[in-house]
Design a protein around this motif. Structure first.
Motif, PDB file in Angstrom:
ATOM      1  N   ILE A 100       0.838  -1.203   0.000  1.00 37.41           N
ATOM      2  CA  ILE A 100       0.000   0.000   0.000  1.00 37.41           C
ATOM      3  C   ILE A 100       0.872   1.252   0.000  1.00 37.41           C
ATOM      4  N   HIS A 101       1.988   1.206   0.712  1.00 39.51           N
ATOM      5  CA  HIS A 101       2.839   2.382   0.872  1.00 39.51           C
ATOM      6  C   HIS A 101       3.976   2.457  -0.143  1.00 39.51           C
ATOM      7  N   THR A 102       4.089   1.444  -1.001  1.00 35.16           N
ATOM      8  CA  THR A 102       5.182   1.464  -1.973  1.00 35.16           C
ATOM      9  C   THR A 102       4.691   1.095  -3.375  1.00 35.16           C
ATOM     10  N   ILE A 103       4.398  -0.171  -3.618  1.00 30.73           N
ATOM     11  CA  ILE A 103       4.090  -0.686  -4.946  1.00 30.73           C
ATOM     12  C   ILE A 103       2.863  -0.019  -5.548  1.00 30.73           C
ATOM     13  N   ILE A 104       1.858   0.289  -4.733  1.00 27.73           N
ATOM     14  CA  ILE A 104       0.597   0.833  -5.243  1.00 27.73           C
ATOM     15  C   ILE A 104       0.696   2.323  -5.564  1.00 27.73           C
ATOM     16  N   ALA A 105       1.607   3.032  -4.926  1.00 26.11           N
ATOM     17  CA  ALA A 105       1.671   4.490  -5.052  1.00 26.11           C
ATOM     18  C   ALA A 105       1.748   4.987  -6.499  1.00 26.11           C
ATOM     19  N   PRO A 106       2.567   4.379  -7.377  1.00 31.49           N
ATOM     20  CA  PRO A 106       2.612   4.882  -8.764  1.00 31.49           C
ATOM     21  C   PRO A 106       1.272   4.803  -9.490  1.00 31.49           C
ATOM     22  N   GLN A 107       0.416   3.853  -9.112  1.00 29.06           N
ATOM     23  CA  GLN A 107      -0.898   3.749  -9.742  1.00 29.06           C
ATOM     24  C   GLN A 107      -1.715   5.013  -9.460  1.00 29.06           C
ATOM     25  N   SER A 108      -1.744   5.425  -8.191  1.00 30.24           N
ATOM     26  CA  SER A 108      -2.508   6.619  -7.819  1.00 30.24           C
ATOM     27  C   SER A 108      -1.918   7.863  -8.460  1.00 30.24           C
ATOM     28  N   TRP A 109      -0.604   7.955  -8.491  1.00 30.43           N
ATOM     29  CA  TRP A 109       0.066   9.115  -9.090  1.00 30.43           C
ATOM     30  C   TRP A 109      -0.304   9.267 -10.565  1.00 30.43           C
ATOM     31  N   LEU A 110      -0.192   8.185 -11.326  1.00 26.33           N
ATOM     32  CA  LEU A 110      -0.479   8.258 -12.754  1.00 26.33           C
ATOM     33  C   LEU A 110      -1.968   8.462 -13.029  1.00 26.33           C
ATOM     34  N   GLU A 117      -5.589  16.120 -12.196  1.00 28.53           N
ATOM     35  CA  GLU A 117      -5.764  16.593 -10.818  1.00 28.53           C
ATOM     36  C   GLU A 117      -4.443  17.006 -10.186  1.00 28.53           C
ATOM     37  N   ILE A 118      -3.328  16.520 -10.706  1.00 27.66           N
ATOM     38  CA  ILE A 118      -2.001  16.924 -10.244  1.00 27.66           C
ATOM     39  C   ILE A 118      -1.105  17.110 -11.464  1.00 27.66           C
ATOM     40  N   THR A 119      -0.007  17.796 -11.248  1.00 28.65           N
ATOM     41  CA  THR A 119       0.996  17.971 -12.313  1.00 28.65           C
ATOM     42  C   THR A 119       2.390  17.629 -11.823  1.00 28.65           C
ATOM     43  N   SER A 120       2.512  17.284 -10.563  1.00 26.69           N
ATOM     44  CA  SER A 120       3.822  17.047  -9.956  1.00 26.69           C
ATOM     45  C   SER A 120       4.390  15.701 -10.356  1.00 26.69           C
ATOM     46  N   GLY A 121       5.715  15.565 -10.230  1.00 29.41           N
ATOM     47  CA  GLY A 121       6.378  14.287 -10.441  1.00 29.41           C
ATOM     48  C   GLY A 121       6.085  13.341  -9.293  1.00 29.41           C
ATOM     49  N   PHE A 122       6.499  12.072  -9.460  1.00 29.30           N
ATOM     50  CA  PHE A 122       6.164  11.062  -8.461  1.00 29.30           C
ATOM     51  C   PHE A 122       6.746  11.389  -7.096  1.00 29.30           C
ATOM     52  N   GLU A 128       2.776  13.330  -0.077  1.00 25.79           N
ATOM     53  CA  GLU A 128       1.342  13.596   0.073  1.00 25.79           C
ATOM     54  C   GLU A 128       0.557  12.287   0.065  1.00 25.79           C
ATOM     55  N   TYR A 129       0.982  11.333  -0.769  1.00 22.48           N
ATOM     56  CA  TYR A 129       0.344  10.014  -0.805  1.00 22.48           C
ATOM     57  C   TYR A 129       0.440   9.345   0.553  1.00 22.48           C
ATOM     58  N   LEU A 130       1.607   9.424   1.193  1.00 22.33           N
ATOM     59  CA  LEU A 130       1.798   8.783   2.497  1.00 22.33           C
ATOM     60  C   LEU A 130       0.975   9.464   3.581  1.00 22.33           C
ATOM     61  N   ILE A 131       0.883  10.780   3.523  1.00 26.85           N
ATOM     62  CA  ILE A 131       0.075  11.516   4.512  1.00 26.85           C
ATOM     63  C   ILE A 131      -1.392  11.133   4.382  1.00 26.85           C
ATOM     64  N   GLY A 132      -1.846  11.032   3.139  1.00 25.27           N
ATOM     65  CA  GLY A 132      -3.204  10.556   2.886  1.00 25.27           C
ATOM     66  C   GLY A 132      -4.228  11.660   2.726  1.00 25.27           C
ATOM     67  N   SER A 133      -5.281  11.319   1.985  1.00 23.73           N
ATOM     68  CA  SER A 133      -6.389  12.245   1.786  1.00 23.73           C
ATOM     69  C   SER A 133      -7.630  11.458   1.395  1.00 23.73           C
ATOM     70  N   ILE A 134      -8.778  11.835   1.939  1.00 23.46           N
ATOM     71  CA  ILE A 134     -10.033  11.143   1.647  1.00 23.46           C
ATOM     72  C   ILE A 134     -10.831  11.864   0.565  1.00 23.46           C
ATOM     73  N   ASP A 135     -10.866  13.184   0.621  1.00 25.65           N
ATOM     74  CA  ASP A 135     -11.768  13.922  -0.275  1.00 25.65           C
ATOM     75  C   ASP A 135     -11.083  14.970  -1.144  1.00 25.65           C
ATOM     76  N   LYS A 136      -9.758  15.039  -1.126  1.00 29.01           N
ATOM     77  CA  LYS A 136      -9.071  16.048  -1.926  1.00 29.01           C
ATOM     78  C   LYS A 136      -9.075  15.678  -3.403  1.00 29.01           C
ATOM     79  N   TYR A 137      -8.950  14.375  -3.692  1.00 26.77           N
ATOM     80  CA  TYR A 137      -8.874  13.901  -5.069  1.00 26.77           C
ATOM     81  C   TYR A 137     -10.024  12.944  -5.370  1.00 26.77           C
ATOM     82  N   SER A 138     -10.083  12.523  -6.612  1.00 26.96           N
ATOM     83  CA  SER A 138     -11.130  11.584  -7.022  1.00 26.96           C
ATOM     84  C   SER A 138     -10.880  10.180  -6.502  1.00 26.96           C
TER      85      SER A 138
END
Length: 393
Positions: A100-110, A117-122, A128-138
């Protein structure tokens, strides 16, 4: 399977598990080219491949939970319950947390990158992915995405453990006698094909309209009814010789029913593609689709169980290797599909070159990462659900 012999291991189910997981890779590659909800899509995405995906979708995960229930029965019968619980928790929970904290992260980023919704690099996005968000993104971050199957399997296993011994004892005694009376006769084929599917059809009508599929664990009650029920059912019948004899005899009827239902579904899809609609058609299709889909799933499972039981219940070195490799491949494949597909579809390739490259690179990536990184490194293996030491084949 020799029905009079003691059942120590079901190699046919090992083969089936490996092949279904392999099919899952192709399914997710297909999702990249379909129009439905997937993390990223090809520039060639269309509805063309979706009918083929619909033929696989009703039974693929149901079958995996069924096989998982069977496998747990074999594992529990070989060791103390506490030892099994600790080992199973380690095998499932460590990969869930790590991935959840490593392998899956690139899926959410791309996915967020493709959605605009974002323009930043991985690496800028990763904190931000590690901190987490429920309603900021889709999408919710962090997330388990395709590892929901492992999460559900872990929870189902914990729920099963307190009642595992009583259920096993029941099936070794009165349950065995009940099964023999129902299945050891000419009607056994019809019983094994029809009776299991009835409760699933009933609950499909009741729960599915209320609880849409979410794979979020806490609100996914229609899926829980299906997957946990078939998981428990697999546990119960895993060593029931009457059941497996009836399955063996049901091959031809099951194949016939699969063919009939597939034909009906194809006709319906064709009518829909031609924009044929009528009030009677809508009403009939709304109710018959639920029954047809559920029955088709079980008949497909029966046919596959019979085929593999007849012709693939035998060990091999290749099977031993693939049985160990299948979990790391499952963990890796979707991230590889999303990353490779996202890059490939922006290279101006034809659909044939792009899809072939995606298939080859995904399988090659799974093989190389598992073979030369995961399975050879003692401290990496548990992160991908493997035992600490490499197996010898």
């Amino acid at each position: 399977m020799e029905h009079g012999a003691k059942i120590d291991r079901r190699y046919d189910l090992d083969w089936l598990r490996v092949i279904v997981f392999g099919l899952l890779i192709f399914y997710h590659i297909g999702a990249f080219y379909a129009t439905g909800g997937y993390h990223v899509h090809s520039v060639y995405a269309s509805e063309t491949i979706e009918p083929l995906m619909k033929l696989v979708n009703p039974w693929r995960l149901t079958l995996l939970f069924f096989i998982s229930g069977i496998a747990i029965r074999f594992a529990i019968d070989k060791q103390p319950l506490i030892k099994f619980t600790v080992k199973r928790s380690i095998i499932l929970l460590i990969p869930i947390i790590f991935c959840i904290h490593t392998i899956i992260a690139p899926q959410s980023w791309l996915e967020l990158l493709e959605n605009g919704e974002i323009t930043s690099g991985f690496w800028a996005f990763y904190p931000e992915y590690l901190i987490g968000s429920i309603d900021k993104y889709s999408v919710v971050i962090p997330t388990w995405n395709h590892l929901w199957y492992v999460v559900y399997l872990f929870v189902y296993t914990l729920l099963l453990i307190p009642i595992a011994r009583p259920l096993a004892s029941f099936m070794n005694g009165y349950g065995k006698k009940m099964s023999s009376r129902c299945l050891d006769n000419r009607l056994g084929i019809f019983v094994v094909m029809l009776i299991p599917v009835i409760p699933f059809i009933i609950f499909h009508y009741i729960l599915n309209p209320i609880y849409p599929s979410t794979h979020a664990l806490v609100d996914d009650w229609a899926n829980h009814q299906l997957y946990f029920s078939i998981f428990i059912f697999g546990f119960l019948i895993s060593k029931d010789k009457s059941f497996w004899q009836a399955i063996n005899k049901a091959l031809i009827p099951a194949l016939i029913m699969v063919f009939i239902i597939s034909t009906i579904a194809s006709i319906v899809w064709y009518l829909e593609s031609q924009n044929y609609r009528s009030y009677a058609f809508d009403i009939t299709e709304h109710y018959s689709e639920k029954t047809r889909k559920t029955a088709y799933a079980w008949f497909s499972i029966v046919a596959l169980l019979a085929i593999f039981q007849r012709w693939l219940n035998k060990p091999s070195k290749a099977l031993s290797y693939m049985t160990e490799a299948v979990f790391p491949w499952y963990i890796l494949h979707q991230t590889l599909i999303v990353m490779i597909g996202y890059w490939l579809t922006r290279q101006g390739l034809s659909i044939y070159s792009e899809s072939l490259a995606l298939i080859l690179l995904t399988f090659l990536g799974c093989y190389l990462i598992n073979e030369y990184f995961i399975r050879r490194w003692k401290w990496i293996r548990p992160l991908f659900g493997l035992k600490l030491y490499k197996l010898k084949y």
